[in-house]
Design a protein around this motif. Structure first.
Motif, PDB file in Angstrom:
ATOM      1  N   GLU A 130       0.853  -1.186   0.000  1.00  0.00           N
ATOM      2  CA  GLU A 130       0.000   0.000   0.000  1.00  0.00           C
ATOM      3  C   GLU A 130       0.893   1.241   0.000  1.00  0.00           C
ATOM      4  O   GLU A 130       1.833   1.337   0.784  1.00  0.00           O
ATOM      5  N   ILE A 131       0.577   2.185  -0.884  1.00  0.00           N
ATOM      6  CA  ILE A 131       1.423   3.365  -1.042  1.00  0.00           C
ATOM      7  C   ILE A 131       0.601   4.628  -0.801  1.00  0.00           C
ATOM      8  O   ILE A 131      -0.325   4.930  -1.560  1.00  0.00           O
ATOM      9  N   TRP A 132       0.941   5.354   0.263  1.00  0.00           N
ATOM     10  CA  TRP A 132       0.329   6.660   0.504  1.00  0.00           C
ATOM     11  C   TRP A 132       1.165   7.712  -0.222  1.00  0.00           C
ATOM     12  O   TRP A 132       2.391   7.785  -0.030  1.00  0.00           O
ATOM     13  N   SER A 133       0.534   8.505  -1.084  1.00  0.00           N
ATOM     14  CA  SER A 133       1.277   9.498  -1.857  1.00  0.00           C
ATOM     15  C   SER A 133       0.355  10.615  -2.318  1.00  0.00           C
ATOM     16  O   SER A 133      -0.879  10.510  -2.226  1.00  0.00           O
ATOM     17  N   ASP A 134       0.979  11.685  -2.818  1.00  0.00           N
ATOM     18  CA  ASP A 134       0.229  12.821  -3.357  1.00  0.00           C
ATOM     19  C   ASP A 134       0.816  13.183  -4.716  1.00  0.00           C
ATOM     20  O   ASP A 134       2.030  13.045  -4.941  1.00  0.00           O
ATOM     21  N   TYR A 135      -0.030  13.648  -5.625  1.00  0.00           N
ATOM     22  CA  TYR A 135       0.389  13.870  -7.008  1.00  0.00           C
ATOM     23  C   TYR A 135       1.250  15.107  -7.210  1.00  0.00           C
ATOM     24  O   TYR A 135       1.805  15.288  -8.297  1.00  0.00           O
ATOM     25  N   VAL A 136       1.368  15.964  -6.197  1.00  0.00           N
ATOM     26  CA  VAL A 136       2.248  17.129  -6.314  1.00  0.00           C
ATOM     27  C   VAL A 136       3.509  16.934  -5.461  1.00  0.00           C
ATOM     28  O   VAL A 136       4.255  17.884  -5.233  1.00  0.00           O
ATOM     29  N   CYS A 137       3.731  15.717  -5.023  1.00  0.00           N
ATOM     30  CA  CYS A 137       4.892  15.386  -4.197  1.00  0.00           C
ATOM     31  C   CYS A 137       5.982  14.798  -5.095  1.00  0.00           C
ATOM     32  O   CYS A 137       5.821  13.683  -5.609  1.00  0.00           O
ATOM     33  N   PRO A 138       7.085  15.526  -5.302  1.00  0.00           N
ATOM     34  CA  PRO A 138       8.120  15.030  -6.214  1.00  0.00           C
ATOM     35  C   PRO A 138       8.722  13.706  -5.788  1.00  0.00           C
ATOM     36  O   PRO A 138       8.985  12.837  -6.626  1.00  0.00           O
ATOM     37  N   PHE A 139       8.937  13.525  -4.482  1.00  0.00           N
ATOM     38  CA  PHE A 139       9.546  12.282  -4.034  1.00  0.00           C
ATOM     39  C   PHE A 139       8.573  11.108  -4.092  1.00  0.00           C
ATOM     40  O   PHE A 139       8.998   9.950  -4.092  1.00  0.00           O
ATOM     41  N   CYS A 140       7.274  11.406  -4.163  1.00  0.00           N
ATOM     42  CA  CYS A 140       6.299  10.330  -4.354  1.00  0.00           C
ATOM     43  C   CYS A 140       6.456   9.711  -5.738  1.00  0.00           C
ATOM     44  O   CYS A 140       6.390   8.484  -5.904  1.00  0.00           O
ATOM     45  N   TYR A 141       6.652  10.549  -6.747  1.00  0.00           N
ATOM     46  CA  TYR A 141       6.843  10.052  -8.109  1.00  0.00           C
ATOM     47  C   TYR A 141       8.187   9.330  -8.223  1.00  0.00           C
ATOM     48  O   TYR A 141       8.285   8.249  -8.798  1.00  0.00           O
ATOM     49  N   ILE A 142       9.234   9.922  -7.654  1.00  0.00           N
ATOM     50  CA  ILE A 142      10.554   9.291  -7.678  1.00  0.00           C
ATOM     51  C   ILE A 142      10.523   7.962  -6.918  1.00  0.00           C
ATOM     52  O   ILE A 142      11.041   6.938  -7.394  1.00  0.00           O
ATOM     53  N   GLY A 143       9.903   7.964  -5.741  1.00  0.00           N
ATOM     54  CA  GLY A 143       9.810   6.746  -4.950  1.00  0.00           C
ATOM     55  C   GLY A 143       9.007   5.669  -5.647  1.00  0.00           C
ATOM     56  O   GLY A 143       9.336   4.472  -5.580  1.00  0.00           O
ATOM     57  N   LYS A 144       7.948   6.074  -6.318  1.00  0.00           N
ATOM     58  CA  LYS A 144       7.131   5.129  -7.078  1.00  0.00           C
ATOM     59  C   LYS A 144       7.967   4.446  -8.151  1.00  0.00           C
ATOM     60  O   LYS A 144       7.915   3.225  -8.327  1.00  0.00           O
ATOM     61  N   ARG A 145       8.766   5.233  -8.865  1.00  0.00           N
ATOM     62  CA  ARG A 145       9.573   4.658  -9.931  1.00  0.00           C
ATOM     63  C   ARG A 145      10.670   3.735  -9.379  1.00  0.00           C
ATOM     64  O   ARG A 145      10.920   2.658  -9.927  1.00  0.00           O
ATOM     65  N   ARG A 146      11.304   4.129  -8.284  1.00  0.00           N
ATOM     66  CA  ARG A 146      12.322   3.273  -7.676  1.00  0.00           C
ATOM     67  C   ARG A 146      11.717   1.969  -7.182  1.00  0.00           C
ATOM     68  O   ARG A 146      12.308   0.893  -7.323  1.00  0.00           O
ATOM     69  N   SER A 185      -4.673   7.585  -0.765  1.00  0.00           N
ATOM     70  CA  SER A 185      -4.692   9.046  -0.893  1.00  0.00           C
ATOM     71  C   SER A 185      -4.031   9.740   0.284  1.00  0.00           C
ATOM     72  O   SER A 185      -4.187   9.321   1.436  1.00  0.00           O
ATOM     73  N   PHE A 186      -3.314  10.812  -0.038  1.00  0.00           N
ATOM     74  CA  PHE A 186      -2.690  11.655   0.977  1.00  0.00           C
ATOM     75  C   PHE A 186      -2.533  13.049   0.375  1.00  0.00           C
ATOM     76  O   PHE A 186      -2.006  13.189  -0.728  1.00  0.00           O
ATOM     77  N   GLU A 187      -3.006  14.072   1.077  1.00  0.00           N
ATOM     78  CA  GLU A 187      -2.843  15.446   0.601  1.00  0.00           C
ATOM     79  C   GLU A 187      -1.762  16.149   1.423  1.00  0.00           C
ATOM     80  O   GLU A 187      -1.885  16.275   2.639  1.00  0.00           O
ATOM     81  N   LEU A 188      -0.723  16.608   0.763  1.00  0.00           N
ATOM     82  CA  LEU A 188       0.314  17.350   1.463  1.00  0.00           C
ATOM     83  C   LEU A 188      -0.246  18.622   2.082  1.00  0.00           C
ATOM     84  O   LEU A 188       0.141  19.017   3.175  1.00  0.00           O
ATOM     85  N   ASP A 189      -1.161  19.257   1.366  1.00  0.00           N
ATOM     86  CA  ASP A 189      -1.794  20.474   1.870  1.00  0.00           C
ATOM     87  C   ASP A 189      -3.273  20.473   1.484  1.00  0.00           C
ATOM     88  O   ASP A 189      -3.644  20.916   0.396  1.00  0.00           O
ATOM     89  N   PRO A 190      -4.136  19.955   2.369  1.00  0.00           N
ATOM     90  CA  PRO A 190      -5.571  19.917   2.070  1.00  0.00           C
ATOM     91  C   PRO A 190      -6.184  21.300   1.861  1.00  0.00           C
ATOM     92  O   PRO A 190      -7.255  21.417   1.270  1.00  0.00           O
ATOM     93  N   THR A 191      -5.505  22.358   2.339  1.00  0.00           N
ATOM     94  CA  THR A 191      -6.034  23.721   2.197  1.00  0.00           C
ATOM     95  C   THR A 191      -5.512  24.418   0.943  1.00  0.00           C
ATOM     96  O   THR A 191      -5.797  25.594   0.732  1.00  0.00           O
ATOM     97  N   ALA A 192      -4.747  23.715   0.136  1.00  0.00           N
ATOM     98  CA  ALA A 192      -4.167  24.330  -1.065  1.00  0.00           C
ATOM     99  C   ALA A 192      -5.249  24.861  -1.999  1.00  0.00           C
ATOM    100  O   ALA A 192      -6.328  24.266  -2.133  1.00  0.00           O
ATOM    101  N   LYS A 193      -4.956  25.974  -2.641  1.00  0.00           N
ATOM    102  CA  LYS A 193      -5.875  26.548  -3.621  1.00  0.00           C
ATOM    103  C   LYS A 193      -5.763  25.787  -4.941  1.00  0.00           C
ATOM    104  O   LYS A 193      -4.776  25.100  -5.197  1.00  0.00           O
ATOM    105  N   LYS A 194      -6.766  25.967  -5.786  1.00  0.00           N
ATOM    106  CA  LYS A 194      -6.728  25.304  -7.087  1.00  0.00           C
ATOM    107  C   LYS A 194      -5.785  26.010  -8.061  1.00  0.00           C
ATOM    108  O   LYS A 194      -5.226  25.378  -8.963  1.00  0.00           O
ATOM    109  N   GLU A 195      -5.605  27.320  -7.876  1.00  0.00           N
ATOM    110  CA  GLU A 195      -4.693  28.055  -8.745  1.00  0.00           C
ATOM    111  C   GLU A 195      -3.911  29.073  -7.931  1.00  0.00           C
ATOM    112  O   GLU A 195      -4.422  29.630  -6.956  1.00  0.00           O
ATOM    113  N   TYR A 196      -2.668  29.291  -8.342  1.00  0.00           N
ATOM    114  CA  TYR A 196      -1.792  30.241  -7.662  1.00  0.00           C
ATOM    115  C   TYR A 196      -1.198  31.223  -8.669  1.00  0.00           C
ATOM    116  O   TYR A 196      -0.941  30.873  -9.825  1.00  0.00           O
TER     117      TYR A 196
END
Length: 235
Positions: free
Chosen positions: A4-20, A40-51
């Motif tokens: 089981e892998i907890w990760s977030d799609y804006v987490c760079p090390f999640c993508y790197i870790g997934k590939r490794r 599912s895991f959100e690094l920042d649940p309060t993040a806005k949709k656009e910045y």
């Protein structure tokens, strides 16, 4: 072996870790016995949709460093990504909220397209610089992997699968997950972070050996001192 892998799609090390981890599985003799489950895991649940800020500026503000320092840190991460065949384009990246992306991933899981959807979301964010909170973008990504666009629109426009995303996040809290990626194997072992491929491979083999031992007992002394079986006695 259930991974089981907890990760977030804006987490760079999640993508790197997934590939490794995937590279380790390719080398693992029992890879056919491995079941991958994305949580599912959100690094920042309060993040806005656009910045209006760049990812460099956001990181600089978050960690109290200069924009130049943030750029150097991101360049270092990009080099790590490149070492496993990934391309990170930090200059064009669109920071955003990932809750709807996680809901889409849950839907894809139910349709048997979970692994394809997870990979597509990571690639869309880090390499293609897509806004993965935008519903039209999510629909297009879903259609690319063979999901029905109209069904995806209905999922995204409703509150469907919100509870399942929250359930994963609550489970992460219960397990003590403080950062991602976080890998839980057979609900008994944990690997935290984007570890080197060799670490994943050694861990998988050790877990496999322990879980599939013919005896639950661990020897504390070598054979000797006299031993009898149903055929004979050894002196």
């Amino acid at each position: 072996m259930k991974i089981e892998i907890w990760s977030d799609y804006v987490c760079p090390f999640c993508y790197i870790g997934k590939r490794r981890m995937e590279k380790a599985l390719e080398l693992f003799p029992h890879k056919e016995q491995a079941e991958i489950v994305f949580r599912s895991f959100e690094l920042d649940p309060t993040a806005k949709k656009e910045y209006d800020l760049s990812i460099h500026e956001i990181i600089a503000q978050k960690y109290g460093i200069s924009v130049e320092e943030a750029k150097r840190a991101n360049n270092d991460v990009a080099k790590q990504a490149e070492s496993v065949g990934l391309t990170f384009r930090f200059e064009e990246m669109k920071p955003t909220n990932t809750f709807d992306a996680h809901r889409l991933a849950k839907y894809a899981d139910k349709k048997g397209k979970g692994r394809e959807m997870h990979e597509r979301l990571f690639y869309a964010y880090f390499t293609e610089s897509k806004l993965i909170s935008d519903h039209q973008v999510l629909v297009e990504l879903a259609e690319e992997i063979g999901l029905d666009g109209d069904e995806v629109k209905q999922v995204l426009s409703s509150g469907h699968l919100e509870e399942e995303v929250r359930k994963d996040e609550q489970e992460a809290s219960r397990l003590g997950v403080r950062g991602v990626p976080f890998f839980v194997i057979n609900r008994k072992y944990a690997i935290s972070g984007a570890q080197p491929t060799e670490v994943f491979l050694k861990s998988f083999q050790k877990i496999w050996d322990e879980e599939n031992s013919s005896s639950p007992l661990k020897p504390l002394a070598a054979d000797g001192g006299g031993l009898c079986n149903d055929q004979s006695c050894e002196m």
